[in-house]
Scaffold this motif. Sequence first.
Motif: not given
Length: 371
Positions: A64, A93-95, A98, A249-250, A253-255
């Motif tokens: 992350s 963010f990843n998307s 997210a 949290r998205s 806690f996400s790569t």
Amino acid sequence: MNAKDKFQNDLKQKLRERYEKGLMRTLVHRGDKIDFSSNDYFGLSSSPAYLFLDKNNRSGATGSRSISGNMNEAEEAEYIIAEYHNQESALIFNSGYAANVGLFSCIASKGETYISDEYIHASIIDGMRLSHANRLKFKHNDLLDLEHKLRQTIGRKFVAVESIYSMDGDAAPLIEIAALCNEYDALLIVDEAHATGVFGERGEGLVCQFELESEVLACVYTYGKAAGIHGAAVVGSNILRDHLINNARSFVFSTALPPHTYEQIKTAYTLFPALDREFLFDLILHFRNTASNLKSLVFLDSFSPIQGIIIGDNFKAKALANYLSDKGFFIRAILSPTVPVGRERLRICLHTFNTKSQIDDLLNEIKSFLS
Ligand SMILES: Cc1ncc(COP(=O)(O)O)c(C=O)c1O
């Protein structure tokens, strides 16, 4: 029957019920059909400008952003994004999903209230649900109802809208909504997913076009639609960015995204100014003018690339989409409960790679199916 078989039987039953209601989601391939469905409004998903390897030959972020996945490419992209949209800072963010889940889950607290348009995107609904705040809906684009909800709310309130609605293609009355938020001390968040790259002189979105930058708490820009790539950014103040880095949290806690995606986002911002918005809007006008001759059909009231015809029935909408697929058009039906009952539709997205004659052929096929 063991526990796993029993559980799978239950799933099968639920899926059968979905199927019988005409609501079964299946994954299909576009193949070589004419694309009237994707959000790739300018065809950038296949732009050669995006084809390059990361300078350091890294394909993954390794963790992350808060642990091992932060990198210069991400911060450079965020600097460009913030500057482009006239805000202090941005956080990628990843998307878009997210971004909205992360943002809305952590800005309003217990005792505070979210007031969102009834057509707001599922990602915002999911984010609000994860918070401990109260939730109210106002009728789609209805300023009187919004004002009513603002008046009846005590404590801190947040208003959530999309600048262009993803299923209806219409625009929020942003200037009026911002004025109401000012009057009632509410904080405004605008999801610009379908305006990114499309609206504004340089594709900077409607908040900037209307010079509302100082009126919003945050905007969300996504890169999976007109930019043709992936990821999204929440844009706002430095303090908001720090809050998200600590609480969304998205994000935590996400790569993180791989380095080449940040390079692609940076590239997207170099492509945005020169995108052929004039031609896209010319096609939209052509679609709307031609559609207006089909008097018996109900078209969405939209001036964006998202157009559509209300069919009012899940089975009929699906049958029409299948018929058009057989004729070589890639178009998806949008069913209830994704849209309200009675508003089931064919969602038609226009792109700069579509031609006027493809639009004419499509509308002729729709007419012959429905007449
Ligand atoms: C209004 C809106 N917000 C957010 C999203 C989610 O964006 P992404 O596809 O990047 O997850 C979408 C995509 O469907 C959308 O239409």
